[in-house]
Motif scaffolding. Structure first.
Motif, mmCIF file in Angstrom:
data_model
loop_
_atom_site.group_PDB
_atom_site.id
_atom_site.type_symbol
_atom_site.label_atom_id
_atom_site.label_comp_id
_atom_site.label_asym_id
_atom_site.label_seq_id
_atom_site.Cartn_x
_atom_site.Cartn_y
_atom_site.Cartn_z
ATOM 1 N N ASN A 131 -4.076 -13.231 -7.226
ATOM 2 C CA ASN A 131 -2.918 -14.280 -7.314
ATOM 3 C C ASN A 131 -1.538 -13.782 -7.083
ATOM 4 O O ASN A 131 -1.242 -12.616 -7.372
ATOM 5 N N CYS A 144 -11.864 -13.006 -9.528
ATOM 6 C CA CYS A 144 -10.514 -13.149 -9.522
ATOM 7 C C CYS A 144 -9.642 -12.066 -10.299
ATOM 8 O O CYS A 144 -9.999 -11.595 -11.577
ATOM 9 N N TYR A 183 -16.843 -18.520 -9.654
ATOM 10 C CA TYR A 183 -15.558 -17.771 -9.522
ATOM 11 C C TYR A 183 -14.939 -17.365 -10.735
ATOM 12 O O TYR A 183 -14.414 -18.435 -11.492
ATOM 13 N N ASN A 219 -10.181 -12.385 -5.139
ATOM 14 C CA ASN A 219 -9.274 -12.997 -5.157
ATOM 15 C C ASN A 219 -8.015 -12.422 -5.568
ATOM 16 O O ASN A 219 -8.001 -12.001 -6.737
ATOM 17 N N THR A 229 -9.230 -13.569 -0.663
ATOM 18 C CA THR A 229 -8.442 -15.003 -0.541
ATOM 19 C C THR A 229 -7.257 -14.680 -1.456
ATOM 20 O O THR A 229 -7.231 -13.584 -2.269
#
Length: 457
Positions: free
Chosen positions: A80, A336, A302, A78, A107
């Motif tokens: 951000n 992440c 996650y 992921n 994502t």
């Protein structure tokens, strides 16, 4: 692609992928994921039904290309992004989204807290995104009361959560696991509460002396998520903010609550993944992954990083990618990313690029370590190209082809060097890759060695 798929589901009480999976239905999204992952569609259905895999796919995000997060699928990454009151705007965030997708983000989370109209920024990101979009609704809830945490009500939270669902957000970080009785447990920490969302809820509870409203209204959030197929990303409000605080009583107390909330959501066929630390020394990473699987009944994990040391501001994409690779090896489903700007400032486009590539390396290394079928195929192809001095093929197979070509061309830019059997490191006379030994020569050597033992020493 999904417009026709979701049309027949609209208006039903529960449109979640888990709901269909538990009815024995292989949805179009599950079938698409199976083809992407090169796995049987029935396995995808079974993993979603079990809760070990999620397919974040809001019915209002119709331009989404479905993907899966779970231990049976490849390790995901992921990225951000998000505008802040001090920097960035709508177009810059859309540009960051496009860059994140270009460099392989599976994502993207929009963590905008300002810098423009949050609804407009979010809508633009969703409309432009082929990958699932996640959000943290508590940020906008706080903005809706002009930053006065004490004025927030349960209705404020629920209103924003539903707004995000209506707009097409695929998963939302819900900080429902931090309870009022957990707050005294942070007393001996070096860095206290480092989760922005967790800190907001902690301050609310300290002021009102009441239980976390996201916890007490968890069933209301479940009902919203069922109508749109939004997945829970259960936030770890008490994640450690430094290696000193890792695996402490506060973190583990919240984790137990997150496990209970996971099973409550599953009772209503709502998909869940669980967020994890943070900052964790290398020797505690396996424990953290195993503990989450145990407490949360193997719901996808996650994790942010984790950073394995705290002394490298400006290089935390490296300190965290080390921990991320280990976490992925032990069974974490999604990583992440952390950029070089972590702890220092809002990342720009180059920071997004560097953070993503570091994490694509970590995720891929984890897939190789877990012996996922086909995970090493690309490595082997690149190694063949390297041995054959096929520079263009090496660039093509690289995670960042532009950077690989850029570094090669800094010293040997002419096209003629794209077929040269050397680089600028060793030059034309000393490249070990030029030591070509044909099969016939090796056969003759083996015959010789069988007859004439070579003296040792």
């Amino acid at each position: 692609m999904r417009t026709e798929w979701v049309a027949k589901r609209r208006g039903q009480a529960n449109v979640s992928q888990m709901h269909y999976a538990r009815q024995g239905v292989i949805t179009e999204e599950m079938d698409y994921v199976a083809k992407r992952e090169k796995l049987p569609a029935e396995l995808i259905r079974a993993e979603v039904a079990r809760g070990r895999m999620i397919i974040p796919a809001n019915i209002n995000h119709t331009n989404l290309e479905p993907m899966a997060i779970g231990i049976a699928s490849s390790c995901k990454v992921n990225a951000n992004i998000g505008a802040s009151p001090n920097s960035s705007n709508l177009q810059e965030e859309v540009d960051k989204l496009n860059l994140a997708v270009k460099y392989g983000a599976d994502t993207v989370m929009d963590l905008s807290t300002g810098g423009g109209n949050l609804d407009e920024i979010r809508t633009a990101i969703i409309n432009a995104s082929p990958v699932p979009i996640g959000t943290v609704p508590v940020y906008q809830a706080l903005e809706s009361v002009h930053g006065t945490i004490e004025n927030l009500t349960a209705d404020d939270f629920l209103h924003i959560i539903e707004k995000h669902a209506q707009q097409g957000v695929d998963y939302q970080t819900i900080h429902a696991g931090i309870l009022i009785e957990h707050l005294p447990l942070v007393r001996n920490r070096l860095t206290g509460i480092v989760s922005r969302g967790g800190g907001i809820l902690a301050r609310w509870m300290l002021h009102h002396h009441k239980q976390n409203p996201l916890y007490t209204h968890f069933n209301d959030i479940i009902e919203i998520f069922k109508r749109y197929d939004v997945s829970f990303s259960l936030g770890d409000s008490l994640r450690p903010g430094c290696t000193h605080d890792a695996s402490d009583e506060a973190q583990l107390a919240e984790l137990k609550t997150l496990g209970n909330l996971t099973r409550k959501a599953w009772e209503h066929d709502v998909q869940v993944m669980v967020e994890g630390p943070g900052h964790v020394p290398m020797d505690q990473i396996e424990f953290n992954v195993r503990k989450q699987m145990e407490e949360c009944s193997e719901a996808p994990f996650y994790v942010l990083g984790p950073l394995v040391t705290d002394i490298a501001p400006g290089y935390d994409h490296i300190t965290s990618a080390i921990g991320a690779a280990m976490a992925g090896w032990y069974g974490t489903a999604m990583l992440c990313y952390v950029t070089p700007k972590e702890h220092l400032g809002l990342p720009d486009a180059e920071d997004v690029r560097n953070g993503l590539i570091a994490y694509k390396i970590a995720a891929h290394a984890a897939d190789i370590a877990r012996h996922r079928p086909g995970a090493r195929d690309r490595d082997d192809e690149l190694s063949k190209a390297r041995y054959n001095f096929d520079w263009n093929r090496q660039f093509e197979l690289s995670l960042d082809p532009e950077r690989a070509k850029e570094y090669h061309d800094e010293t040997l830019p002419a096209d003629i060097y794209k077929t040269a059997e050397f680089c600028s490191m060793c030059g034309p006379k000393f490249c070990p890759m030029q030591t070509k030994v044909d099969a016939d020569a090796l056969t003759e050597l083996e015959k010789f060695l069988a007859k004439e033992p070579v003296a040792q020493g």
